[in-house]
Write an enzyme that holds these catalytic residues in place. Structure first.
Site, PDB file in Angstrom:
ATOM      1  N   SER A   1      39.788  79.632  58.155  1.00  0.00           N
ATOM      2  CA  SER A   1      38.348  79.678  58.470  1.00  0.00           C
ATOM      3  C   SER A   1      37.874  81.115  58.649  1.00  0.00           C
ATOM      4  O   SER A   1      36.794  81.499  58.177  1.00  0.00           O
ATOM      5  CB  SER A   1      38.077  78.900  59.764  1.00  0.00           C
ATOM      6  OG  SER A   1      38.364  77.537  59.586  1.00  0.00           O
TER       7      SER A   1
ATOM      8  N   ARG B   1      35.261  83.498  56.205  1.00  0.00           N
ATOM      9  CA  ARG B   1      34.059  84.115  56.791  1.00  0.00           C
ATOM     10  C   ARG B   1      34.103  85.639  56.649  1.00  0.00           C
ATOM     11  O   ARG B   1      33.068  86.273  56.491  1.00  0.00           O
ATOM     12  CB  ARG B   1      33.931  83.682  58.260  1.00  0.00           C
ATOM     13  CG  ARG B   1      33.467  82.216  58.394  1.00  0.00           C
ATOM     14  CD  ARG B   1      33.779  81.666  59.770  1.00  0.00           C
ATOM     15  NE  ARG B   1      33.216  80.337  60.010  1.00  0.00           N
ATOM     16  CZ  ARG B   1      33.722  79.184  59.563  1.00  0.00           C
ATOM     17  NH1 ARG B   1      34.823  79.173  58.820  1.00  0.00           N
ATOM     18  NH2 ARG B   1      33.133  78.030  59.852  1.00  0.00           N
TER      19      ARG B   1
ATOM     20  N   GLY C   1      35.864  72.960  50.792  1.00  0.00           N
ATOM     21  CA  GLY C   1      34.638  72.514  51.462  1.00  0.00           C
ATOM     22  C   GLY C   1      33.972  73.645  52.220  1.00  0.00           C
ATOM     23  O   GLY C   1      32.746  73.751  52.264  1.00  0.00           O
TER      24      GLY C   1
ATOM     25  N   ARG D   1      33.131  64.954  47.948  1.00  0.00           N
ATOM     26  CA  ARG D   1      32.912  65.082  49.392  1.00  0.00           C
ATOM     27  C   ARG D   1      31.417  65.146  49.704  1.00  0.00           C
ATOM     28  O   ARG D   1      30.629  65.621  48.897  1.00  0.00           O
ATOM     29  CB  ARG D   1      33.676  66.302  49.924  1.00  0.00           C
ATOM     30  CG  ARG D   1      35.187  66.082  49.768  1.00  0.00           C
ATOM     31  CD  ARG D   1      35.988  67.219  50.280  1.00  0.00           C
ATOM     32  NE  ARG D   1      35.858  67.371  51.715  1.00  0.00           N
ATOM     33  CZ  ARG D   1      36.394  68.390  52.396  1.00  0.00           C
ATOM     34  NH1 ARG D   1      37.093  69.318  51.734  1.00  0.00           N
ATOM     35  NH2 ARG D   1      36.248  68.479  53.692  1.00  0.00           N
TER      36      ARG D   1
ATOM     37  N   SER E   1      30.318  69.621  63.210  1.00  0.00           N
ATOM     38  CA  SER E   1      30.900  70.207  62.001  1.00  0.00           C
ATOM     39  C   SER E   1      30.559  71.684  61.922  1.00  0.00           C
ATOM     40  O   SER E   1      29.384  72.062  61.867  1.00  0.00           O
ATOM     41  CB  SER E   1      30.368  69.498  60.752  1.00  0.00           C
ATOM     42  OG  SER E   1      30.537  70.327  59.615  1.00  0.00           O
TER      43      SER E   1
ATOM     44  N   GLN F   1      31.112  73.517  59.427  1.00  0.00           N
ATOM     45  CA  GLN F   1      30.584  73.835  58.099  1.00  0.00           C
ATOM     46  C   GLN F   1      29.090  73.584  58.048  1.00  0.00           C
ATOM     47  O   GLN F   1      28.330  74.387  57.494  1.00  0.00           O
ATOM     48  CB  GLN F   1      31.331  73.024  57.033  1.00  0.00           C
ATOM     49  CG  GLN F   1      32.805  73.430  56.954  1.00  0.00           C
ATOM     50  CD  GLN F   1      33.606  72.633  55.956  1.00  0.00           C
ATOM     51  OE1 GLN F   1      33.100  71.695  55.341  1.00  0.00           O
ATOM     52  NE2 GLN F   1      34.869  72.988  55.795  1.00  0.00           N
TER      53      GLN F   1
ATOM     54  N   ASP G   1      41.862  69.024  61.900  1.00  0.00           N
ATOM     55  CA  ASP G   1      42.746  69.271  60.747  1.00  0.00           C
ATOM     56  C   ASP G   1      44.218  69.018  61.087  1.00  0.00           C
ATOM     57  O   ASP G   1      45.063  68.956  60.183  1.00  0.00           O
ATOM     58  CB  ASP G   1      42.594  70.718  60.249  1.00  0.00           C
ATOM     59  CG  ASP G   1      41.235  70.949  59.594  1.00  0.00           C
ATOM     60  OD1 ASP G   1      40.556  69.961  59.248  1.00  0.00           O
ATOM     61  OD2 ASP G   1      40.844  72.114  59.435  1.00  0.00           O
TER      62      ASP G   1
ATOM     63  N   ARG H   1      41.891  60.771  55.220  1.00  0.00           N
ATOM     64  CA  ARG H   1      43.174  60.971  55.919  1.00  0.00           C
ATOM     65  C   ARG H   1      43.554  59.795  56.814  1.00  0.00           C
ATOM     66  O   ARG H   1      44.714  59.712  57.235  1.00  0.00           O
ATOM     67  CB  ARG H   1      43.155  62.298  56.696  1.00  0.00           C
ATOM     68  CG  ARG H   1      43.219  63.490  55.754  1.00  0.00           C
ATOM     69  CD  ARG H   1      43.274  64.819  56.458  1.00  0.00           C
ATOM     70  NE  ARG H   1      43.378  65.899  55.476  1.00  0.00           N
ATOM     71  CZ  ARG H   1      42.979  67.147  55.692  1.00  0.00           C
ATOM     72  NH1 ARG H   1      42.458  67.492  56.864  1.00  0.00           N
ATOM     73  NH2 ARG H   1      43.110  68.056  54.748  1.00  0.00           N
TER      74      ARG H   1
HETATM   75  C1  S3P Z   1      36.137  74.337  58.732  1.00  0.00           C
HETATM   76  C2  S3P Z   1      35.546  73.311  59.428  1.00  0.00           C
HETATM   77  C3  S3P Z   1      36.112  71.966  59.519  1.00  0.00           C
HETATM   78  C4  S3P Z   1      37.569  71.917  59.075  1.00  0.00           C
HETATM   79  C5  S3P Z   1      37.782  72.696  57.814  1.00  0.00           C
HETATM   80  C6  S3P Z   1      37.396  74.157  58.022  1.00  0.00           C
HETATM   81  C7  S3P Z   1      35.481  75.650  58.725  1.00  0.00           C
HETATM   82  O1  S3P Z   1      35.368  71.088  58.687  1.00  0.00           O
HETATM   83  O2  S3P Z   1      37.993  70.597  58.907  1.00  0.00           O
HETATM   84  O3  S3P Z   1      39.130  72.638  57.419  1.00  0.00           O
HETATM   85  O4  S3P Z   1      36.112  76.661  58.341  1.00  0.00           O
HETATM   86  O5  S3P Z   1      34.299  75.736  59.094  1.00  0.00           O
HETATM   87  P1  S3P Z   1      34.025  70.352  59.204  1.00  0.00           P
HETATM   88  O6  S3P Z   1      32.996  71.370  59.435  1.00  0.00           O
HETATM   89  O7  S3P Z   1      33.658  69.429  58.079  1.00  0.00           O
HETATM   90  O8  S3P Z   1      34.432  69.630  60.450  1.00  0.00           O
END
Ligand code: S3P
Length: 443
Positions: free
Chosen positions: A23, A27, A94, A122, A167, A169, A332, A363
């Site tokens: 993550s 970023r 994602g 997704r 979330s 993300q 995760d 999952r």
């Molecule tokens: C992530 C947020 C999580 C996580 C993903 C990485 C991120 O997803 O499961 O592996 O880097 O912001 P969600 O935002 O869908 O929960």
């Protein structure tokens, strides 16, 4: 198809490090690309997902140089990206798709993002809805909830978005679009999801603040900004990758493992609490604060990413219940937690985790299928699973369905199972941990 055979082991002993946090690596490249100056990233994760992020920004004119010591991102400033020639390929990632959508929404050019088969299934409505409310012109090319996504220039307005899901993300997509909006943007989520975006954007010079409310919900607000400024970023080891070796150390008799330099941000470290609750002998040593960027602006009183060395020793575990207060901080890690639960005495209940269904695979389904193949007693539920632990696992053929976390979680299960465990499509570990099997084989 790549396959990997795993056999039972005893006495895992020694010291390891795990690769940089996925993550934070994403970023670092994203924020460095839209900042002024050169962002220098050490311990960057060379996993396929983060390489997708690099590729996308290179296609928008950002010079990104990978040297043995660090990754150098020569930022173009907030409004300096150029229109990509062709589709931006987000691969399996994602995080790339959703965070980049927030940045692309603020650009003066059109773009298209598409990924692999799994990524393109997704849900993207979760970002299209709030970004659309901000005035972004973002649509699904196949008129579904999914990528490929087309993003066209639009004037962005600040909004207050009440996100239905915790979330990072979604939150990050909205906050990043907020950099380009005409007023303040605020996101409230039902529980705090990982806060790397807030910590890092603050250090890159954004006007951003956060609060955790009494009921556990959390809000982050951001003001539009003129420019961000380059940072030096030391990426801590990824606790999501460390989780496999934490589990290995706890489950394999006679083990004692020291995992050095692991990020222990409380919004990510739910696995540590779960291990303790299950009766694990696990200790954080040498706890320190690693700047997420070279600045020191405090957010939540936090000035950087907490980091520690984690010592685990083999421990008999017992089942527990894991619910909504902890889920965002370990989402995760649930595949490997499920493996630990299958080896623990008693019942483990995982609930409030319906987000598991929209990860790289569903999952709940892929963990259930593979644990059952190994002889475990698992009942899937709408929002998690119930695992009756304690029956000895037997080796089996594991279908990873190209999900890196399924491949790694079941490799750990294989260390304690009788006979051979075969991980199919094992190479998918490249997504987040290219050297996973080398590290495992060395122990
Ligand atoms: C992530 C947020 C999580 C996580 C993903 C990485 C991120 O997803 O499961 O592996 O880097 O912001 P969600 O935002 O869908 O929960």
């Amino acid at each position: 198809m790549s396959v990997k055979s795993i056999y039972p082991k005893k006495d895992l002993r020694g010291e390891i490090t795990v690769p940089g946090d996925k993550s934070i690596s994403h970023r670092s490249v994203m924020f460095g690309s839209i900042a002024l100056g050169t962002t220098v990233i050490t311990n960057f994760l060379n996993g396929a997902d983060c390489l997708s992020t690099i590729d996308c920004f290179q296609r928008m004119g950002v010079k990104i140089v990978k040297k043995p010591d660090a990754v150098y991102v020569h930022g173009k400033g907030l409004r300096g990206l150029s229109a990509p020639a062709g589709t931006l390929n987000v691969g399996n990632s994602g995080t790339t798709t959703r965070l980049l959508a927030g940045i692309l929404a603020g650009q003066s050019f059109s773009s298209v993002m598409s990924g692999d088969e799994s990524l393109n299934q997704r849900p993207m409505g979760r970002i299209m809805t709030p970004l659309g409310r901000m005035g972004a012109r973002i649509s699904s090319i196949q008129d579904s909830d999914c990528a490929p996504l087309r993003i066209e220039p639009g004037d962005l307005h600040g909004i207050h978005y009440q996100s239905p899901v915790a979330s990072a993300q979604v939150k990050s997509a909205v906050l990043l679009a907020g950099l380009y909006a005409d007023g303040e943007t605020c996101v409230t989520e039902p529980a705090l999801s990982r806060n790397h975006t807030e910590l890092m954007l603050s250090n890159f010079g954004a006007d951003i603040s956060s609060v955790i409310h009494e009921d556990g919900s959390a809000s982050a607000r951001i003001s539009p900004c003129q420019e961000l400024y380059a940072q030096e970023i030391q990426v801590p080891g990824d606790i999501s990758s460390a989780a496999y070796f934490i589990a290995a150390g706890l489950l394999v008799p006679g083990s004692e493992l020291l995992i050095r330099n692991v990020g222990t941000n409380p919004a990510r470290a739910g696995i540590l609490k779960v291990c303790q609750a299950m009766g694990a002998d696990i200790t954080c040593l040498n706890t320190r604060n690693m700047p997420a960027a070279s600045g020191t602006s405090p957010l939540f009183g936090q000035t950087g990413e907490p980091t520690a060395d984690i010592l685990v020793r083999y421990s008999p575990l017992h089942g527990i219940t894991i619910g909504k207060d902890l889920i965002p901080a370990l989402i995760d890690e649930i595949p490997v937690i499920a493996v630990m639960a299958a080896c623990a005495q008693g019942t483990t209940i995982i609930r409030d985790a319906s987000e598991l269904k929209v990860k790289e695979t569903d999952r709940i389904a892929t963990v259930t299928e593979n644990l059952r193949a190994m002889g475990a007693d698992v009942t899937p539920t709408e929002d998690g699973m119930i695992i009756e632990g304690g029956a000895p696992l037997k080796g089996a053929h594991i279908n990873s369905y190209l999900d890196h976390r399924i491949a790694m979680a079941f490799s750990i299960a294989g260390l304690t199972a009788a006979g051979e465990t075969v991980i199919e499509n094992s190479q998918c570990v490249d997504i987040s941990y290219p050297d996973f099997f080398q590290t495992l084989d060395c122990l």
